[in-house]
Design a protein around this motif. Sequence first.
Motif, PDB file in Angstrom:
ATOM      1  N   HIS A  45       3.276  -5.953  -9.519  1.00 44.58           N
ATOM      2  CA  HIS A  45       2.717  -4.755  -9.618  1.00 44.58           C
ATOM      3  C   HIS A  45       2.528  -4.481 -11.214  1.00 44.58           C
ATOM      4  O   HIS A  45       1.839  -3.782 -11.506  1.00 44.58           O
ATOM      5  CB  HIS A  45       3.284  -3.497  -9.026  1.00 44.58           C
ATOM      6  N   SER A  71       1.612  -7.761  -0.515  1.00 44.50           N
ATOM      7  CA  SER A  71       1.709  -6.911   0.655  1.00 44.50           C
ATOM      8  C   SER A  71       3.301  -6.587   0.987  1.00 44.50           C
ATOM      9  O   SER A  71       3.421  -5.501   1.584  1.00 44.50           O
ATOM     10  CB  SER A  71       1.252  -7.920   1.896  1.00 44.50           C
ATOM     11  N   SER A  72       4.026  -7.212   0.275  1.00 43.52           N
ATOM     12  CA  SER A  72       5.471  -6.872   0.512  1.00 43.52           C
ATOM     13  C   SER A  72       5.854  -5.982  -0.647  1.00 43.52           C
ATOM     14  O   SER A  72       7.227  -5.343  -0.537  1.00 43.52           O
ATOM     15  CB  SER A  72       6.443  -7.954   0.646  1.00 43.52           C
ATOM     16  N   ASN A  73       5.322  -5.746  -1.696  1.00 46.19           N
ATOM     17  CA  ASN A  73       5.638  -4.844  -2.730  1.00 46.19           C
ATOM     18  C   ASN A  73       4.858  -3.512  -2.343  1.00 46.19           C
ATOM     19  O   ASN A  73       3.583  -3.084  -2.398  1.00 46.19           O
ATOM     20  CB  ASN A  73       4.824  -5.196  -4.056  1.00 46.19           C
ATOM     21  N   PHE A  74       5.684  -2.223  -2.401  1.00 42.32           N
ATOM     22  CA  PHE A  74       5.219  -0.889  -2.084  1.00 42.32           C
ATOM     23  C   PHE A  74       4.456  -0.699  -3.143  1.00 42.32           C
ATOM     24  O   PHE A  74       3.122   0.089  -2.731  1.00 42.32           O
ATOM     25  CB  PHE A  74       6.393   0.118  -1.974  1.00 42.32           C
ATOM     26  N   ARG A  75       4.380  -0.931  -4.335  1.00 40.50           N
ATOM     27  CA  ARG A  75       3.448  -0.387  -5.235  1.00 40.50           C
ATOM     28  C   ARG A  75       2.137  -1.171  -5.308  1.00 40.50           C
ATOM     29  O   ARG A  75       0.999  -0.422  -5.546  1.00 40.50           O
ATOM     30  CB  ARG A  75       4.195  -0.838  -6.950  1.00 40.50           C
ATOM     31  N   GLU A  76       2.135  -2.239  -4.652  1.00 39.86           N
ATOM     32  CA  GLU A  76       0.862  -2.935  -4.679  1.00 39.86           C
ATOM     33  C   GLU A  76       0.175  -2.606  -3.237  1.00 39.86           C
ATOM     34  O   GLU A  76      -1.058  -2.376  -3.226  1.00 39.86           O
ATOM     35  CB  GLU A  76       1.088  -4.733  -4.629  1.00 39.86           C
ATOM     36  N   ALA A  77       1.051  -2.534  -2.262  1.00 40.32           N
ATOM     37  CA  ALA A  77       0.328  -2.201  -0.859  1.00 40.32           C
ATOM     38  C   ALA A  77      -0.059  -0.882  -0.655  1.00 40.32           C
ATOM     39  O   ALA A  77      -1.139  -0.741   0.261  1.00 40.32           O
ATOM     40  CB  ALA A  77       1.361  -2.558   0.173  1.00 40.32           C
ATOM     41  N   GLY A  78       0.468  -0.036  -1.707  1.00 43.35           N
ATOM     42  CA  GLY A  78       0.166   1.394  -1.139  1.00 43.35           C
ATOM     43  C   GLY A  78      -1.046   1.964  -2.192  1.00 43.35           C
ATOM     44  O   GLY A  78      -1.268   3.092  -2.435  1.00 43.35           O
ATOM     45  N   LYS A  79      -1.504   0.989  -2.881  1.00 45.24           N
ATOM     46  CA  LYS A  79      -2.685   1.330  -3.749  1.00 45.24           C
ATOM     47  C   LYS A  79      -3.649   2.127  -3.164  1.00 45.24           C
ATOM     48  O   LYS A  79      -4.256   1.431  -2.111  1.00 45.24           O
ATOM     49  CB  LYS A  79      -2.912   0.355  -4.750  1.00 45.24           C
TER      50      LYS A  79
END
Length: 83
Positions: A45, A71-79
């Motif tokens: 991210h 997909s497993s990174n909250f900051r990337e998946a939650g954009k």
Amino acid sequence: MNFTWDGVRSEREVLIRRMLFDDPRKVLKDYEIRLLRETFLKYIHRFDERNVSFWSLVLEVSDEEIAKARSSNFREAGKVWNY
């Protein structure tokens, strides 16, 4: 070059900053590929698209590995926005 401009001296943070702002040849010389790959995938991210493209080629990271890391990174998946 000084990569601790804000007083943060964490080895991982310095490595990320070096990957983003330092000469890649120096970074590759100073760190093991395994550590660079781990850091890149865990903190994906922090990298913009140009850096992701560059480091994925240099570190031989597949598109599937990048997709999994994102997909497993909250900051990337939650954009919400792609900015």
